[in-house]
Design an enzyme around this catalytic site. Structure first.
Site, short mmCIF file in Angstrom:
data_model
loop_
_atom_site.label_atom_id
_atom_site.label_comp_id
_atom_site.label_asym_id
_atom_site.label_seq_id
_atom_site.Cartn_x
_atom_site.Cartn_y
_atom_site.Cartn_z
N PHE A 38 0.93 -1.25 -0.08
CA PHE A 38 0.51 -0.28 0.26
C PHE A 38 0.65 1.20 -0.10
O PHE A 38 0.35 2.06 -0.31
CB PHE A 38 -0.74 -0.25 1.49
CG PHE A 38 -0.13 0.13 2.52
CD1 PHE A 38 -0.06 1.84 2.23
CD2 PHE A 38 0.33 -0.10 3.28
CE1 PHE A 38 0.13 2.54 4.24
CE2 PHE A 38 1.03 -0.23 4.42
CZ PHE A 38 0.76 1.34 4.88
N LYS A 79 -0.91 -7.39 -8.81
CA LYS A 79 -2.37 -7.35 -8.04
C LYS A 79 -1.71 -6.49 -7.42
O LYS A 79 -0.24 -6.35 -6.20
CB LYS A 79 -1.89 -8.80 -7.87
CG LYS A 79 -3.82 -8.62 -6.83
CD LYS A 79 -3.82 -8.75 -5.36
CE LYS A 79 -3.13 -8.11 -4.86
NZ LYS A 79 -3.34 -7.36 -3.00
N GLU A 118 -5.39 -3.12 -1.81
CA GLU A 118 -6.38 -3.15 -2.07
C GLU A 118 -6.93 -2.13 -1.02
O GLU A 118 -7.97 -2.17 -1.03
CB GLU A 118 -6.81 -4.70 -1.29
CG GLU A 118 -6.59 -5.18 0.11
CD GLU A 118 -5.28 -5.96 0.32
OE1 GLU A 118 -4.74 -5.89 -0.50
OE2 GLU A 118 -5.68 -6.55 0.77
N ARG A 119 -5.51 -1.83 -0.78
CA ARG A 119 -6.28 -0.85 0.83
C ARG A 119 -5.86 0.98 0.06
O ARG A 119 -6.81 1.64 0.57
CB ARG A 119 -5.20 -0.61 1.65
CG ARG A 119 -5.45 -2.17 3.10
CD ARG A 119 -4.02 -1.99 3.77
NE ARG A 119 -3.47 -2.88 4.52
CZ ARG A 119 -2.31 -3.32 4.87
NH1 ARG A 119 -1.99 -2.21 5.47
NH2 ARG A 119 -1.70 -4.18 4.95
N SER A 168 5.66 -7.25 3.86
CA SER A 168 6.27 -7.11 4.86
C SER A 168 6.77 -8.55 4.58
O SER A 168 6.62 -9.48 3.77
CB SER A 168 4.80 -7.24 5.58
OG SER A 168 4.38 -8.28 5.31
N CYS A 201 9.45 1.36 3.51
CA CYS A 201 10.20 1.06 3.74
C CYS A 201 11.65 1.35 4.22
O CYS A 201 13.26 0.59 4.55
CB CYS A 201 10.76 -0.67 2.42
SG CYS A 201 11.08 0.10 0.95
N GLU A 250 9.38 -4.23 13.28
CA GLU A 250 8.94 -3.06 12.45
C GLU A 250 8.13 -2.53 12.78
O GLU A 250 6.30 -3.09 12.75
CB GLU A 250 8.93 -2.97 10.72
CG GLU A 250 8.91 -2.26 9.94
CD GLU A 250 8.08 -2.63 8.02
OE1 GLU A 250 7.47 -4.09 8.34
OE2 GLU A 250 9.27 -1.92 7.18
#
Ligand code: NAD
Length: 496
Positions: free
Chosen positions: A148, A172, A175-176, A225, A280, A382
Site C-alpha cells: 500500500f 495485483k 487492496e487498501r 511485509s 521501507c 518493524e
C-alpha cells in the site's frame, strides 16, 4: 458508492462478489469499495496475458519502448490527478506523492532504453568459423504483487521493465489504496499498449494464491511485509517460478560524535516522519555514538519536532499525513506503549495528536523515544509509523554490531565528517542500501533496489540492471557456417 474493478484485456471489469472498503485515512470514512478477484477472474487475466504474449514478444524492443515514451508523457500530464488519488486513499501529502510518482517515472525512463538494455553479447570466432552470442528472451506471463505504501512507484518498479523486455504482466496492487495504480495502468493502455499485455486484478490472498500456483505464470515480483514475502518466495519457488520478494525493514542511522548535528537532525526528521514513517527505507532507529552526541541529538530533535504539522494530504504545509488504517494506528500506538513499558522514555509523544477537523482520522503524531535497547519488542520489529527510537552506544563498532545483528538489512545511513569511518562502515555493514550523510539511499532507476537478510528473498534486486536480468532468460547460441566444400570430421572428444 464508487467501485474499483480490474483491468483485463484492456477492459475495466467488476466481476467479484466479494468487496472491501477503501478508506480516506484522514477522515476515517469509507470512500470506495474495491472488488476482490475470485480465482476465475485471475484466470481470465492470465488467459488474456497468455494470448497477448506471442505478438508482444515479437514486437521489436524499439516499438515497445515507444509505448513507454508516450506513457511517460501521460504520467506527467496527469500527475496532479494521480497524486490526488494517492492522497485520498493513502493519505500522504501531495508533495510526497509527487516525489513517489517522479521516482516511478524514472523507472519508465529507464525502460525506454529497452533496445540498448536487450542488446545481448556477441563473440566472433570462438572456434573455427564459429560465432557465439547470448540473447535475453522474455519469460512469458509474469506477475507483480505490491504494497500500500507506494501505490504508484512500486508497481512501476516492475511492469514497465517487464513489459519492455517482452513479457506480459498481471499486477495485483494493494487492496487498501488501489485507485491510482489502476488509473496508471489505464494510462499505459492509452499510450498504445496492446490489450492483454498489462492486466490488473485487485484482490487479496485468494487472487495472490492463483498467481503463485498457476503454471502459466513464469515469475513473481513481490514487495510487502517480511512474513508475506517469505510465504510468496517459498510458494512461488515450490511451484517452479522465478521469484524476488522484498520484505520489511528496520533502518538504522548512526550519528557519530563528529556529525554536523543540525544537518543530521534535519535529515532524520524527513527520513523518520515523512510519509508517517510508512516507507521501507524510513529511518526508524538513530544510534547515537557517545553520551554527548546522544544528548545533543535528543535535545535538538525535541525542539525541531515542535514545528512538525500533521494533517490532510491536500494542505501542502503539512509535513505528513495519517497512517493507512485504524488497525495500523492502534498497532503503532501499541509499539510506543510497549517501549514505555519496557523502560524507554517517550520524549515526544504522538499517541494523541488531536488534528482539528479530522478527529476520526488515522493519525499518529511524530514520536521520539530515548533509551531503547536491543531486547525491546519495539526495537526488534518493524513499526511502520512516525516513531524514531534512539539507542545509545559508546563506539562505532557497537553501533555497527547492532545493525549487523538485526534481522532486517534494507537500508542504513551514517552521519559523519570522517571519510575513513564512512568507508569502513559502507564496506562492512550487512545492509543492502547504504547512505553516507544521505538518509534515504533509495537507488536511482539505473541501479537496482534491494535489501539483505530478511529484507529480500531471492537473488536479484528490483528494477535497473537486476530487473532486466530478472525479467529475461539468457539463451546462448553457438553457430557455425563452414566454408563451402569443407566437411567437418567426426570427433568424440569434448569440443574445445
Ligand atoms: P503486506 O505484506 O500486508 O501486503 C503486500 C501485498 O501482499 C498486498 O498486495 C497484499 O494484498 C498481499 N497480501 C497480504 N497478505 C497476504 C497473504 N496472506 N497472502 C498473499 N498475499 C497477501 O504489506 P503492506 O502492509 O501492504 O506494505 C507494508 C510493508 O511492505 C512493510 O513491511 C514495508 O517495509 C514493506 N515494503 C517493503 C519494500 C521493499 O522494497 N523492501 C517497499 C515497500 C514496502
Amino acid at each position: 458508492m464508487n467501485t474499483i474493478g480490474h483491468l483485463i484485456n484492456g477492459q475495466l471489469v467488476t466481476t467479484s462478489q466479494r468487496m472491501q472498503d477503501v478508506y480516506n485515512p484522514a477522515t476515517g470514512e469509507v470512500s470506495k469499495q474495491v472488488a476482490l478477484a475470485p480465482k476465475e477472474t485471475v484466470e481470465d487475466a492470465i488467459a488474456a496475458a497468455q494470448a497477448a504474449f506471442p505478438a508482444w514478444r515479437d514486437t521489436p524492443p524499439l516499438k515497445r519502448a515507444r509505448v513507454m515514451f508516450r506513457f511517460k508523457e501521460l504520467l506527467e500530464q496527469n500527475s496532479d490527478k494521480i497524486c490526488q488519488m494517492i492522497g485520498e486513499e493513502h493519505g500522504k501529502i501531495c508533495h510526497d506523492a509527487a516525489g513517489e510518482l517522479q521516482r516511478g517515472i524514472e523507472n519508465v525512463e529507464y525502460a525506454c532504453g529497452a533496445p540498448e538494455l536487450l542488446k545481448g553479447e556477441f563473440s566472433k570466432n570462438v572456434g573455427p568459423n564459429i560465432d557465439s552470442w547470448s540473447e535475453f528472451q522474455p519469460l512469458g506471463v509474469v506477475a507483480g504483487i505490491t504494497p500500500f505504501n507506494f501505490p504508484a512507484m512500486v508497481p512501476m518498479w516492475m511492469f514497465p521493465l517487464a513489459i519492455v523486455c517482452g513479457n506480459t504482466f498481471i499486477l495485483k496492487p494493494s487492496e487498501r489504496d488501489p485507485s491510482s495504480t489502476l488509473y496508471i495502468a489505464q494510462l499505459l493502455q492509452e499510450a498504445g499498449l496492446p490489450e492483454g499485455v498489462l492486466n490488473v486484478v485487485n484482490g487479496d490472498k485468494e487472487a495472490v494464491d492463483v498467481l503463485l500456483t498457476d503454471d502459466r505464470i513464469k515469475a513473481v515480483s513481490f514487495v510487502g511485509s517480511t512474513p508475506i514475502a517469505e510465504y510468496i518466495y517459498a510458494t512461488a519457488s515450490a511451484n517452479g517460478k522465478r521469484c524476488q520478494a522484498l520484505g520489511g525493514a528496520k533502518n538504522h542511522a548512526i550519528v557519530m560524535p563528529d556529525a554536523d548535528m543540525d544537518n543530521a537532525v534535519n535529515q532524520l526528521l524527513g527520513a523518520a516522519f515523512g510519509s508517517s514513517g510508512e516507507r521501507c527505507m524510513a529511518l526508524s532507529v538513530a544510534v547515537a555514538v557517545g553520551e554527548e552526541a546522544a544528548d545533543a541529538l535528543v535535545a535538538k530533535m525535541q525542539t525541531a519536532m515542535k514545528n512538525l504539522t500533521v494533517g490532510e494530504y491536500s494542505d501542502k504545509t503539512n509535513d505528513f499525513g495519517p497512517v493507512i488504517t485504524r488497525d495500523h494506528q492502534q498497532k503503532v500506538v501499541g509499539y510506543i506503549n510497549s517501549a514505555e513499558a519496557d523502560g524507554a522514555k517517550v520524549v515526544v509523544d504522538g499517541r494523541e495528536p488531536n488534528i482539528s477537523g479530522y478527529e476520526n482520522g488515522f493519525f499518529v503524531g511524530a514520536t521520539l523515544i530515548d533509551g531503547v535497547t536491543a531486547g525491546m519488542q519495539s526495537y526488534k520489529e518493524e513499526i511502520f509509523g512516525p516513531v524514531l527510537q534512539v539507542v545509545r552506544v559508546n563506539t562505532m563498532e557497537e553501533a555497527m554490531q547492532l545493525i549487523n545483528d538485526h534481522e532486517y538489512g534494507n537500508g542504513t545511513c551514517i552521519f559523519t565528517r570522517d571519510g575513513e569511518a564512512a568507508r569502513y562502515f559502507s564496506n562492512h555493514i550487512q545492509v543492502g542500501m547504504v547512505g553516507i550523510n544521505v538518509p534515504l539511499p533509495v537507488p536511482v532507476a539505473y541501479h537496482s533496489f534491494g535489501g539483505w537478510k530478511r529484507s529480500l528473498f531471492g537473488d536479484l534486486h528490483a528494477y535497473g540492471p537486476d530487473g532486466v536480468r530478472f525479467y529475461t532468460k539468457r539463451k546462448t547460441i553457438t553457430q557455425r557456417w563452414p566454408s563451402s566444400g569443407v566437411r567437418e570430421g567426426v570427433s568424440f572428444a569434448f569440443p574445445s
